[in-house]
Design a protein around this motif. Sequence first.
Motif, mmCIF file in Angstrom:
data_model
loop_
_atom_site.group_PDB
_atom_site.id
_atom_site.type_symbol
_atom_site.label_atom_id
_atom_site.label_comp_id
_atom_site.label_asym_id
_atom_site.label_seq_id
_atom_site.Cartn_x
_atom_site.Cartn_y
_atom_site.Cartn_z
ATOM 1 N N ALA A 116 0.910 -1.217 -0.018
ATOM 2 C CA ALA A 116 0.195 -0.042 0.117
ATOM 3 C C ALA A 116 0.785 1.183 -0.027
ATOM 4 N N VAL A 117 1.907 1.281 0.781
ATOM 5 C CA VAL A 117 2.894 2.256 0.709
ATOM 6 C C VAL A 117 3.466 2.590 -0.481
ATOM 7 N N THR A 118 3.876 1.291 -1.213
ATOM 8 C CA THR A 118 4.761 1.700 -2.332
ATOM 9 C C THR A 118 3.763 2.524 -3.398
ATOM 10 N N ILE A 119 2.564 1.846 -3.550
ATOM 11 C CA ILE A 119 1.557 2.413 -4.660
ATOM 12 C C ILE A 119 1.324 3.800 -4.295
ATOM 13 N N ALA A 120 0.813 4.012 -3.077
ATOM 14 C CA ALA A 120 0.654 5.373 -2.641
ATOM 15 C C ALA A 120 1.378 6.487 -2.867
ATOM 16 N N LEU A 121 2.791 6.001 -2.571
ATOM 17 C CA LEU A 121 3.803 6.868 -2.549
ATOM 18 C C LEU A 121 4.120 7.324 -4.064
ATOM 19 N N LEU A 159 11.417 7.838 1.524
ATOM 20 C CA LEU A 159 11.304 7.325 0.397
ATOM 21 C C LEU A 159 10.836 8.222 -0.903
ATOM 22 N N ASN A 160 10.067 9.357 -0.440
ATOM 23 C CA ASN A 160 9.665 10.272 -1.646
ATOM 24 C C ASN A 160 10.820 11.187 -2.031
ATOM 25 N N GLY A 161 11.965 11.264 -1.044
ATOM 26 C CA GLY A 161 13.048 11.899 -1.463
ATOM 27 C C GLY A 161 13.880 11.091 -2.420
ATOM 28 N N LEU A 162 13.951 9.856 -2.226
ATOM 29 C CA LEU A 162 14.565 8.830 -3.220
ATOM 30 C C LEU A 162 13.869 8.702 -4.373
ATOM 31 N N ALA A 163 12.443 8.649 -4.184
ATOM 32 C CA ALA A 163 11.714 8.439 -5.511
ATOM 33 C C ALA A 163 11.866 9.740 -6.342
#
Lengths: 240, 114
Positions: free
Chosen positions: A102-107, A222-226
């Motif tokens: 869920a975190v991966t998709i929402a992110l 994770l958003n920083g990386l993405a």
Amino acid sequence: MTADVRDVWTYLADTPLLGLTATLIAWDAASWIWRRARMTPLLNPVLLAIVMIVIFLSATGIDYRRYFAGAQFIHFLLGPATVALAIPLYRQIHALRRSALAVTIALAFGSVTAAASAVGIAWALGASRSTILSLAPKSATTPIAMGIAKEIGGLPSLTAVLVLLTGIVGATMGPWLLAKLKVADPRAQGLALGVASHGIGTARALQSGEVAGAFSGLAMGLNGLATAILVPLLVRWLLN
Amino acid sequence: MLSYITVLLGCQLAGETIVRLLGIPIPGPVVGMVVLFLLLAIRGGVPEGLDKVGRALLLNLSLLFVPAGVGVMVYLQRIAKEWLPISAALVIGTLITIAVTGLAMSALVKGRRQ
């Protein structure tokens, strides 16, 4: 006597010591004001410190390059501090493994929306190319966003301030918007604040609870990386 | 303590080297963060000394943005000229992002529970 003072001033204005000391004094004063104001995001200490130093430099006629000769010793630590973000990220990933999908998709949705909406709105309203490039990484945490801006041809200093303002907007208006949209799950609230408004949003999420805070911190990392992977590709694709 | 500062700088150096060698447009320190993350995953824990150094840096993280942020004084005229696209992108963009992420996550979490 006045000549002596002028000599001393000329010397001080040229040594790295002044920029370094001014930064630390402004930071201490700004943090004090922020704590006295019960840590409201509106009086963000970074923003306050920047305003104080800009006023000081403008009043004394010291230009940015001379100031930075001293302040660069603080600036240098951004690199190792970015590396150190791996430590909380490592801890939180362990704790939050159960919601991984869920975190991966929402992110993924959030990261794309953050970059695309900033670039799209600024472009539609006629911003210049370098302003658009400085806005693109605005939802990432400051050290990462500045690195991205430098990489894609934006202005890292402008990005630093835009990132701070993004954090303040998210932290002040985000909880209100989430309540309006009836997003009640603390995991969703935390993730949204962390993706959109990084550390300042995470500080706000922590105020509403530990779960929201943990998800927000994870989302920020994770958003920083993405964003670091996504924005250069997006920019290459959109602006070429 | 000092040796763990070396670990952080070593990871950053590794990150900068990887980025330059591969020619990828990602900031070196971000790749350094990934390197450190992998090292921690391999080791299976955070050494106490590294935790101390990391905490000292991250507790003062906000201070580290100030010198670069002051650089905005060079761009004050640009901000005055482009205030509308800048503030619209900041406010509207951030609110859209919060809405999309929050709604997506709550739908996903709900869907999995049923």
